[in-house]
Design a protein around this motif. Structure first.
Motif, short mmCIF file in Angstrom:
data_model
loop_
_atom_site.label_atom_id
_atom_site.label_comp_id
_atom_site.label_asym_id
_atom_site.label_seq_id
_atom_site.Cartn_x
_atom_site.Cartn_y
_atom_site.Cartn_z
N GLY A 1 0.82 -1.22 0.00
CA GLY A 1 0.00 0.00 0.00
C GLY A 1 0.85 1.26 0.00
O GLY A 1 0.55 2.22 -0.72
N HIS A 2 1.90 1.27 0.80
CA HIS A 2 2.80 2.42 0.87
C HIS A 2 3.43 2.66 -0.50
O HIS A 2 3.47 3.80 -0.99
N ALA A 3 3.92 1.62 -1.13
CA ALA A 3 4.53 1.76 -2.45
C ALA A 3 3.50 2.23 -3.47
O ALA A 3 3.81 3.08 -4.32
N ALA A 4 2.30 1.71 -3.39
CA ALA A 4 1.24 2.10 -4.34
C ALA A 4 0.92 3.59 -4.22
O ALA A 4 0.78 4.28 -5.22
N VAL A 5 0.81 4.07 -3.00
CA VAL A 5 0.55 5.50 -2.80
C VAL A 5 1.73 6.31 -3.33
O VAL A 5 1.56 7.33 -4.01
N TYR A 6 2.93 5.85 -3.03
CA TYR A 6 4.13 6.59 -3.42
C TYR A 6 4.22 6.76 -4.93
O TYR A 6 4.55 7.83 -5.43
N VAL A 7 3.94 5.70 -5.68
CA VAL A 7 4.14 5.75 -7.13
C VAL A 7 2.92 6.28 -7.89
O VAL A 7 3.01 6.45 -9.10
N THR A 8 1.83 6.54 -7.19
CA THR A 8 0.64 7.07 -7.87
C THR A 8 0.39 8.51 -7.41
O THR A 8 1.03 9.42 -7.89
N THR A 9 -0.51 8.69 -6.48
CA THR A 9 -0.90 10.04 -6.05
C THR A 9 0.16 10.72 -5.21
O THR A 9 0.22 11.94 -5.17
#
Length: 142
Positions: free
Chosen positions: A100-108
């Protein structure tokens, strides 16, 4: 717990790390080929990359912070035979927060959301260490 059950979240965490490594490399080469950055500007690791490239790079670099404590704990839990169902459940929760942390980092890259996911993972990992320490320190002497 079986070794496979204990190591499955570790394998997913490692897979996440390699996936971000490959993504970082591809994004950096693409940015350099497109002329978005000059090689001389990044030769010593300066942060001259375009924001999307830096986001992926930062997400990759973050996999060598908290996860290091996760890897160490998993090895110790296996070695001491203290990895049980609760350990495996918390390990999966930790790994999901890293995803989840990586997903947030690379998107929004919403800083507050990223921090919330990071904090959730940090608290789970801290709980894992506290439970492990209690099981080791409070166990009857052999």
């Amino acid at each position: 717990m079986s070794i496979q059950a204990v190591l499955a979240p570790v394998f997913v965490q490692v897979l996440l790390t390699f996936w971000l490594l490959i993504w970082t490399g591809r994004a950096r080469f693409a940015a350099a080929r497109a002329g978005a950055v000059r090689v001389g500007d990044i030769a010593l690791g300066q942060r001259s990359w375009p924001a999307p490239v830096q986001q992926v790079s930062n997400a990759f670099a973050n996999q060598f912070e908290l996860p290091v404590l996760f890897y160490a704990l998993t090895a110790l839990a296996l070695l001491t035979r203290k990895a049980d169902l609760a350990f495996v459940v918390m390990a999966w929760i930790f790994v999901l927060t890293r995803i989840g942390h990586a997903a947030v980092y690379v998107t929004t890259n919403t800083v507050m959301r990223r921090f919330q996911v990071f904090l959730a993972g940090a608290l789970v990992l801290m709980a894992m260490w506290l439970v492990f320490a209690a099981r080791i320190l409070l166990a009857p002497a052999a």
